[in-house]
Motif scaffolding. Structure first.
Motif, PDB file in Angstrom:
ATOM      1  N   VAL A 187       0.864  -1.184   0.000  1.00 35.71           N
ATOM      2  CA  VAL A 187       0.000   0.000   0.000  1.00 35.71           C
ATOM      3  C   VAL A 187       0.901   1.235   0.000  1.00 35.71           C
ATOM      4  O   VAL A 187       1.827   1.329   0.812  1.00 35.71           O
ATOM      5  CB  VAL A 187      -0.935  -0.002   1.223  1.00 35.71           C
ATOM      6  CG1 VAL A 187      -1.841   1.221   1.211  1.00 35.71           C
ATOM      7  CG2 VAL A 187      -1.778  -1.280   1.244  1.00 35.71           C
ATOM      8  N   ASP A 219      -3.405   8.370   5.420  1.00 28.22           N
ATOM      9  CA  ASP A 219      -3.881   7.695   4.201  1.00 28.22           C
ATOM     10  C   ASP A 219      -3.776   6.177   4.345  1.00 28.22           C
ATOM     11  O   ASP A 219      -4.666   5.437   3.927  1.00 28.22           O
ATOM     12  CB  ASP A 219      -3.065   8.145   2.982  1.00 28.22           C
ATOM     13  CG  ASP A 219      -3.489   9.515   2.473  1.00 28.22           C
ATOM     14  OD1 ASP A 219      -4.705   9.788   2.439  1.00 28.22           O
ATOM     15  OD2 ASP A 219      -2.610  10.301   2.095  1.00 28.22           O
ATOM     16  N   LEU A 220      -2.685   5.731   4.926  1.00 27.12           N
ATOM     17  CA  LEU A 220      -2.546   4.280   5.121  1.00 27.12           C
ATOM     18  C   LEU A 220      -3.589   3.766   6.112  1.00 27.12           C
ATOM     19  O   LEU A 220      -4.148   2.673   5.932  1.00 27.12           O
ATOM     20  CB  LEU A 220      -1.132   3.924   5.585  1.00 27.12           C
ATOM     21  CG  LEU A 220      -0.221   3.356   4.482  1.00 27.12           C
ATOM     22  CD1 LEU A 220      -0.133   4.296   3.311  1.00 27.12           C
ATOM     23  CD2 LEU A 220       1.133   2.964   4.994  1.00 27.12           C
ATOM     24  N   ALA A 249      -6.522   4.876   6.439  1.00 23.95           N
ATOM     25  CA  ALA A 249      -7.803   4.795   5.722  1.00 23.95           C
ATOM     26  C   ALA A 249      -7.892   3.561   4.832  1.00 23.95           C
ATOM     27  O   ALA A 249      -8.984   3.182   4.395  1.00 23.95           O
ATOM     28  CB  ALA A 249      -8.018   6.057   4.895  1.00 23.95           C
ATOM     29  N   MET A 250      -6.749   2.959   4.544  1.00 28.28           N
ATOM     30  CA  MET A 250      -6.740   1.720   3.763  1.00 28.28           C
ATOM     31  C   MET A 250      -6.715   0.490   4.676  1.00 28.28           C
ATOM     32  O   MET A 250      -6.825  -0.635   4.202  1.00 28.28           O
ATOM     33  CB  MET A 250      -5.514   1.671   2.841  1.00 28.28           C
ATOM     34  CG  MET A 250      -5.343   2.844   1.904  1.00 28.28           C
ATOM     35  SD  MET A 250      -6.712   3.072   0.734  1.00 28.28           S
ATOM     36  CE  MET A 250      -6.448   1.705  -0.415  1.00 28.28           C
ATOM     37  N   ALA A 293      -7.694  -4.478   1.942  1.00 29.15           N
ATOM     38  CA  ALA A 293      -7.607  -3.013   1.947  1.00 29.15           C
ATOM     39  C   ALA A 293      -9.000  -2.395   1.920  1.00 29.15           C
ATOM     40  O   ALA A 293      -9.860  -2.819   1.158  1.00 29.15           O
ATOM     41  CB  ALA A 293      -6.797  -2.520   0.750  1.00 29.15           C
ATOM     42  N   MET A 294      -9.211  -1.380   2.756  1.00 24.46           N
ATOM     43  CA  MET A 294     -10.472  -0.632   2.706  1.00 24.46           C
ATOM     44  C   MET A 294     -10.461   0.267   1.478  1.00 24.46           C
ATOM     45  O   MET A 294      -9.434   0.801   1.097  1.00 24.46           O
ATOM     46  CB  MET A 294     -10.650   0.199   3.976  1.00 24.46           C
ATOM     47  CG  MET A 294     -10.907  -0.662   5.199  1.00 24.46           C
ATOM     48  SD  MET A 294     -11.445   0.305   6.628  1.00 24.46           S
ATOM     49  CE  MET A 294      -9.909   1.125   7.093  1.00 24.46           C
ATOM     50  N   ARG A 295     -11.642   0.447   0.900  1.00 25.04           N
ATOM     51  CA  ARG A 295     -11.780   1.249  -0.299  1.00 25.04           C
ATOM     52  C   ARG A 295     -12.758   2.375  -0.011  1.00 25.04           C
ATOM     53  O   ARG A 295     -13.520   2.323   0.937  1.00 25.04           O
ATOM     54  CB  ARG A 295     -12.317   0.389  -1.446  1.00 25.04           C
ATOM     55  CG  ARG A 295     -11.570  -0.914  -1.641  1.00 25.04           C
ATOM     56  CD  ARG A 295     -12.350  -1.859  -2.559  1.00 25.04           C
ATOM     57  NE  ARG A 295     -12.553  -1.301  -3.866  1.00 25.04           N
ATOM     58  CZ  ARG A 295     -11.934  -1.735  -4.971  1.00 25.04           C
ATOM     59  NH1 ARG A 295     -11.093  -2.756  -4.915  1.00 25.04           N
ATOM     60  NH2 ARG A 295     -12.179  -1.174  -6.134  1.00 25.04           N
ATOM     61  N   ARG A 296     -12.735   3.376  -0.889  1.00 32.26           N
ATOM     62  CA  ARG A 296     -13.716   4.452  -0.744  1.00 32.26           C
ATOM     63  C   ARG A 296     -14.918   4.225  -1.654  1.00 32.26           C
ATOM     64  O   ARG A 296     -15.864   4.993  -1.608  1.00 32.26           O
ATOM     65  CB  ARG A 296     -13.081   5.815  -1.027  1.00 32.26           C
ATOM     66  CG  ARG A 296     -12.555   5.986  -2.423  1.00 32.26           C
ATOM     67  CD  ARG A 296     -12.109   7.419  -2.685  1.00 32.26           C
ATOM     68  NE  ARG A 296     -10.973   7.823  -1.860  1.00 32.26           N
ATOM     69  CZ  ARG A 296     -10.252   8.917  -2.074  1.00 32.26           C
ATOM     70  NH1 ARG A 296     -10.560   9.738  -3.069  1.00 32.26           N
ATOM     71  NH2 ARG A 296      -9.231   9.214  -1.312  1.00 32.26           N
ATOM     72  N   ASP A 297     -14.888   3.195  -2.462  1.00 35.25           N
ATOM     73  CA  ASP A 297     -15.972   3.004  -3.427  1.00 35.25           C
ATOM     74  C   ASP A 297     -16.906   1.855  -3.044  1.00 35.25           C
ATOM     75  O   ASP A 297     -17.704   1.400  -3.861  1.00 35.25           O
ATOM     76  CB  ASP A 297     -15.403   2.778  -4.832  1.00 35.25           C
ATOM     77  CG  ASP A 297     -14.591   1.494  -4.950  1.00 35.25           C
ATOM     78  OD1 ASP A 297     -14.452   0.772  -3.940  1.00 35.25           O
ATOM     79  OD2 ASP A 297     -14.078   1.231  -6.046  1.00 35.25           O
ATOM     80  N   ALA A 351     -13.880   3.374   3.603  1.00 41.60           N
ATOM     81  CA  ALA A 351     -13.267   4.422   4.420  1.00 41.60           C
ATOM     82  C   ALA A 351     -12.488   5.413   3.578  1.00 41.60           C
ATOM     83  O   ALA A 351     -12.022   5.100   2.472  1.00 41.60           O
ATOM     84  CB  ALA A 351     -12.334   3.789   5.461  1.00 41.60           C
ATOM     85  N   ILE A 352     -12.352   6.609   4.136  1.00 41.56           N
ATOM     86  CA  ILE A 352     -11.530   7.666   3.533  1.00 41.56           C
ATOM     87  C   ILE A 352     -10.951   8.475   4.685  1.00 41.56           C
ATOM     88  O   ILE A 352     -11.550   8.519   5.765  1.00 41.56           O
ATOM     89  CB  ILE A 352     -12.385   8.555   2.595  1.00 41.56           C
ATOM     90  CG1 ILE A 352     -11.505   9.490   1.776  1.00 41.56           C
ATOM     91  CG2 ILE A 352     -13.453   9.336   3.379  1.00 41.56           C
ATOM     92  CD1 ILE A 352     -12.273  10.145   0.612  1.00 41.56           C
ATOM     93  N   ASP A 353      -9.784   9.071   4.466  1.00 37.30           N
ATOM     94  CA  ASP A 353      -9.316   9.928   5.547  1.00 37.30           C
ATOM     95  C   ASP A 353      -9.783  11.361   5.296  1.00 37.30           C
ATOM     96  O   ASP A 353      -9.997  11.771   4.154  1.00 37.30           O
ATOM     97  CB  ASP A 353      -7.803   9.809   5.780  1.00 37.30           C
ATOM     98  CG  ASP A 353      -6.971  10.774   5.001  1.00 37.30           C
ATOM     99  OD1 ASP A 353      -7.216  10.923   3.790  1.00 37.30           O
ATOM    100  OD2 ASP A 353      -6.054  11.378   5.578  1.00 37.30           O
ATOM    101  N   HIS A 397     -16.174  12.599  -1.760  1.00 35.25           N
ATOM    102  CA  HIS A 397     -15.368  11.670  -2.560  1.00 35.25           C
ATOM    103  C   HIS A 397     -15.815  10.229  -2.338  1.00 35.25           C
ATOM    104  O   HIS A 397     -15.896   9.439  -3.286  1.00 35.25           O
ATOM    105  CB  HIS A 397     -13.888  11.796  -2.204  1.00 35.25           C
ATOM    106  CG  HIS A 397     -13.308  13.133  -2.524  1.00 35.25           C
ATOM    107  ND1 HIS A 397     -12.246  13.675  -1.842  1.00 35.25           N
ATOM    108  CD2 HIS A 397     -13.656  14.054  -3.443  1.00 35.25           C
ATOM    109  CE1 HIS A 397     -11.966  14.861  -2.330  1.00 35.25           C
ATOM    110  NE2 HIS A 397     -12.802  15.116  -3.307  1.00 35.25           N
TER     111      HIS A 397
END
Lengths: 321, 321
Positions: free
Chosen positions: B42, B74-75, B77-78, B142-146, B204-206, B217
């Protein structure tokens, strides 16, 4: 109306190849990538600043190209296969024409080496470009700069000095020789040769600060010295024509070559020559690694030569060494 | 006499822990690293520019700290475990006191998260810092924002708005509240909670550009909308005391929070609350993901609220959306 940060990324930096090992590329908080099993990750990062790493008036295409090329050259020196890049772009303004051209240069080179842009960042500020390239190498195979040993033969690829000569022409306000200018703006990272060379157990470094400076790093790291034969460094016809007396200085002290300097056991020199021929890459044996520290430059007539430099340093007013 | 580039690296950036998975760190053309099997790599990168991402007169310690913190966020959030960082530092001058303090901030935070600096670059130019952080996550985790879906509960960690309030105090020439200033200068990346959260399948997103912008986003990427309950966003006592009428605006529009905003299935909310308690991290359920696009802000009295922003954008004169 300005171009928004997100528009910049979408408009200019999302067209490209898709690698199967990119699980998540641009568009999340971070990229998710697959390193193939049996391989180690290799990571290089370099920042280019206008007026320091490229002339202020450089074409955006060349800046985009070179910001990736300098990092690919580092991976070449490790014997690594490039895979992914990230780009941090700081710009005084979001000029669409500039961005388009910058992206063209970046992606043209990226496509040639199968590199996918997987993340990045755009910020307003003084023009500065930081590119990080990641690739991989078979476990234990990465070339190092600290493994040169006395008795090994010393080589360099290509024709060092071309880029420095072009830069001197630009700085003198003259029209740069087109061949030399191409060498300055669009260096060819020696990736395929570096991949092949890794199998010979060579010690290697890429030549970015100048042949003497980078050779000095290799020797320092390896705890060795060397005798260098400056006359044996290949010189391009364009440099010979343009350089006159100063050609040798540019070859030794110039920088921006993005060639490889490496040391291999004497019995490997034939194999190394064959690998270079296979890549149609000129290489030359330019010296020998020795136990005694320091670098001795000996001309073909047997006289010693004192180079006027020991390299390039962004912060030094005077070199300490 | 200047401090040479090589001296800078050696003096300030080589003292640190040594991870077993760093085969080659600083000191070669590139770093060589081992990603553990069963894991994906990542990668996050962010550039900080003086006057944009931190106040011009920020203490060097805080700049060093924050340049790493924003990437660790950022990491987080992943859901990734941080491992390695590279640092590209562009400086107008090589000031030993500044460098020492910058390095202290960077390495104090790096040590806390077990991160090793494996490469970098120093250049002379306008102050700009690009940090790339790399870590790993169990394959497929990994967590995604989508991946947010209608019906999911929407959460945020911590107390958004603190950093924006501190920045406003500084910009107004006032003395910033010490608690709020600490939140601005030394955000705590939610790494441990992000690691735990990844197991719940959250999207998730930061929160770096402002809660509404980053939630936007997440919704855009997921093809969803949401109803947000602004009154339920936790507010620190310091922000309540300092913010008055503007507190809510800073919470929604401010930026620089480095908290996590995430969506989980309704049946996971109890588990998520337990994970947060285990990390002693306050979280709050602030809304619900919905099928209909767009963001609806509804106050506790049932009235709708129109926020004065949709986020922060480095290049936008006017937001297009």
């Amino acid at each position: 109306v300005g171009v928004s940060e997100f528009d910049i990324i979408e408009r200019y930096f999302q067209r490209q190849l898709r690698r199967a090992d990119v699980v998540r590329g641009i568009g999340d908080d971070a990229a998710v990538l697959e390193v193939p099993s049996g391989h180690q990750l290799v990571v290089s990062v370099d920042t280019l600043v206008a007026g320091r790493h490229f002339p202020q008036r450089s074409h955006a295409y060349d800046i985009g190209y070179k910001s990736l090329a300098v990092n690919l050259s580092d991976l070449a020196a490790m014997g690594a296969e490039p895979a992914w890049a990230t780009l941090s772009l700081t710009l005084p303004e979001a000029d669409p024409g500039w961005l388009q051209s910058f992206a063209d240069g970046f992606f043209d080179l990226a496509a040639r080496f199968g590199v996918e842009l997987v993340g990045g960042d755009t910020t307003r500020g003084a023009l500065s470009i930081t590119v990080q390239v990641q690739g991989f190498v078979e476990t234990g195979r990465a070339m190092r700069r600290d493994s040169a040993r006395p008795g090994q033969a010393l080589f360099v690829t290509g024709t060092p000095g071309d880029a420095a000569c072009a830069l001197a022409q630009i700085e003198a306000g003259a029209r740069a020789d087109p061949y030399l200018l191409e060498r300055l703006n669009r260096p060819h990272p020696r990736v395929a040769f570096g991949r092949a060379l890794a199998a010979t157990g060579a010690a290697a470094i890429d030549v970015s600060d100048g042949l003497l400076a980078d050779l000095g790093h290799l020797l320092d790291a390896s705890g060795c010295g060397a005798t260098l034969r400056p006359d044996r460094i290949p010189r391009s016809p364009a440099l010979s024509a343009a350089g006159g007396e100063r050609a040798l200085v540019w070859q030794l002290c110039g920088g921006d070559d993005y060639e490889l300097c490496f040391a291999v056991n004497a019995e490997q020199t034939g194999r190394v020559a064959a690998l270079a021929r296979a890549e149609a890459l000129p290489i030359a044996e330019i010296g020998v690694i020795e136990r005694a520290a320091g670098l001795r430059c000996v001309l073909e007539d047997g006289s010693s030569y004192q180079p006027p430099c020991s390299g390039y340093d962004h912060f030094a007013d005077e070199r300490a060494d």
